[in-house]
Design an enzyme around this catalytic site. Structure first.
Site, PDB file in Angstrom:
ATOM      1  N   GLU A  23     -41.805 -17.408  36.169  1.00  0.00           N
ATOM      2  CA  GLU A  23     -41.374 -17.623  34.776  1.00  0.00           C
ATOM      3  C   GLU A  23     -41.743 -16.444  33.875  1.00  0.00           C
ATOM      4  OE1 GLU A  23     -43.064 -21.261  33.235  1.00  0.00           O
ATOM      5  OE2 GLU A  23     -42.085 -22.530  34.735  1.00  0.00           O
ATOM      6  N   GLU A  80     -38.562 -15.230  35.273  1.00  0.00           N
ATOM      7  CA  GLU A  80     -37.347 -15.780  35.892  1.00  0.00           C
ATOM      8  C   GLU A  80     -37.457 -17.257  36.189  1.00  0.00           C
ATOM      9  OE1 GLU A  80     -38.412 -16.939  38.981  1.00  0.00           O
ATOM     10  OE2 GLU A  80     -40.279 -15.908  38.376  1.00  0.00           O
TER      11      GLU A  80
END
Lengths: 356, 356
Positions: free
Chosen positions: A322, A179
């Site tokens: 991430e 994310e």
């Protein structure tokens, strides 16, 4: 699907027959019994998930869900919201941590705009980026709900649709979730507090690296968000709508979609684990398909993992998100699959067994 | 080289200038500061080891040193000694755990006969096996020294020669060490006890999976070996000769050889870490080149790693040896190298930095 509180997605649990078959083979491999420890436990999970003694791990992807959060106006992050767009561009241009680590794993990075506030038109079409925004950033959870119940459902459905397209349409075997979105550790800590019942202070960390003073402010913001919104702990859509984020709903949807299609899905740090908690509320059996990659520095992460009954594979002081920890763990998942498919049994290799 | 107690091999420490250069770059990467934690620490080590900001990890090998141990006659293992040959054949035929995990790492398995007691002629020339025996199994350490001082030196030199040939001759960039040899956890625990000063009972585990009763016998055998032989704790050759093994000397030699040529070398479980302790005694700076892959189930392993000042990367309940944990960690070493070479800085990626 309807808007009632009893929304559930149908996911089958792991297949016990295939778990048994895997265990039977692993028990006979040319090594002292269970000498590869957690990799062998993982191999059993892969067999139970995929109903196979040859779990495929050929096509791999890290799905990076991106969105913005209105709560940044409360000063909970030390990066301005514009940086979300800059980092999405960095992903597309292959310059971020996740690009390096997905590259190492032999995995594709697929970025999904679930609701970034800034302008992405400049980078659309330039790389592996998918546009499925549910809004342009959530509202400030300290003042009211992040999104409507309809938007929460939509974010889940978008996630399911991404997973389905990649698995059924493109043939991906192994999915990791990641994310991007400043403010999303605040939303995630609020979700974890709401679902586990732990006080905000116990599940709130430094995010991108804020000061002690900012941590106190962040805790107060989360407490306010929970008080103002009163999310219903057992209702995943309600929690997501009130204190969540568009990308967090997308992550929950990807997990549910992967589980529906019997594919393992690797979860990353605090935010993806908050998404995993939402997925678990909506489809409890989806937890059978989650592989916990690592324990991050964020203190709420261990609590969320414990709530899901998950023991992470790695503990490397990561706090990037991430999907980086999940990408690192892909190697371990593939290694576990190889143990099942490549290592010979005592009989196959003509090796004598231990003398009891 | 001579036979005196002050045998030392010359290894340069890590290069501080290159460590500094790496840190400077890592400080500027597009992520919160040091957000990839231990991978970034590892990236600094790689720069200090290789004197480069682009450490190579292209050609990789797991060197599996094999030998037999006379101490098996004391009943310290539950596998008969013939199984060493069978397992070496299994390595050559690609059926063992290490073959699967080295395959996953993209690494070659190179088996070295350092002193297997059984007949290997049937498998010689059939695969990646190198013949460098120092003897045909050590003598029983419970009754006297494992080998002569000359043999101990020879085993180290053979290891150095293997590393040198593979690095200088064949261009290998990244080496992991592994081993095979029933009885070698007994020798390794004796080495660790001798060097760290911990009692045998604190550093002795179940090896291939022996019973409580056998563990007690194994501890008694190690105590006897230390009493009979009285190894000099600070003299690596003496410890190796008295309670070691040919493959353990080979491992120490590979580590020293890799360190001399400024290549990282990944150590595995109890036995390779016993070899690492010998290497450290003979060339203290060689510890700068060792990467500790995992913490095994064998209780002496954590003690040996601590003595070397090493924190392992993985903790997955492994207890197989062969180099399997080291092979798993290759992915993390490569990931660390990629962080240094592939991730962009804030300036390069046009991403705004955190607001202080």
């Amino acid at each position: 699907m309807n808007n009632k509180k009893d929304i559930r997605f149908t996911v089958q649990p792991q297949d016990l027959i295939w778990r048994g078959k895997a265990k039977e083979r692993l028990d006979q491999l040319t090594m002292p019994h269970w000498a590869l420890g957690r990799l062998m436990d993982l191999a059993i999970d892969l067999a139970g998930i995929t109903r196979s003694l040859k779990p495929e791990t050929r096509r791999k992807a890290v799905i990076v869900m991106a969105a913005d959060h209105g709560v940044v106006s409360e000063g909970v992050s030390n990066y301005p919201q514009e940086v979300t767009v800059q980092m999405v561009a960095n992903f597309v241009n292959r310059g971020a941590g996740i690009n390096a680590l997905a590259g190492q794993a032999g995995a594709e990075v697929r970025v999904v705009d679930m609701g970034v506030a800034g302008e992405l038109s400049g980078i659309m079409g330039r790389g592996a980026i998918v546009s499925m925004p549910v809004g342009r950033g959530t509202a400030n959870i300290a003042a009211g709900p992040a999104m409507t119940r309809e938007q929460a459902l939509q974010s889940i459905e978008n996630g399911i649709s991404v997973a389905r397209g990649m698995i059924e349409g493109e043939g991906f075997d192994l999915i990791a979730v990641g994310e991007m979105g400043f403010g999303n550790t605040t939303a995630s800590s609020a979700i974890i507090s709401a679902i586990t019942g732990k006080p905000a202070a116990d599940v709130t960390g430094r995010g991108t690296g804020i000061s002690d003073e900012q941590v106190h402010r962040k805790i107060a913001v989360i407490e306010r968000a929970l008080q103002v919104n009163r999310p219903v702990p057992g209702d995943g859509i309600d929690v997501l709508a009130k204190v969540g984020g568009f990308e967090i709903g997308g992550i929950a949807g990807v997990i549910i979609g992967a589980a529906m299609l019997r594919r393992p899905v690797i979860i990353d740090g605090l935010i993806t684990t908050a998404g995993a908690l939402i997925a678990w509320l909506l489809a409890p059996e989806s937890a059978d398909y989650m592989i916990a990659s690592h324990r991050s520095v964020e203190k709420g992460h261990a609590i969320a993992l414990r709530h899901l009954g998950k023991e992470p594979l790695l503990d490397l002081n990561l706090r990037l998100g991430e999907g980086t920890g999940a990408a690192l763990a892909m190697n371990l998942v593939e290694a576990a699959a190889r143990i099942l498919t490549e290592v010979k049994t005592f009989a196959e290799a003509h090796v004598s067994e231990a003398v009891e």
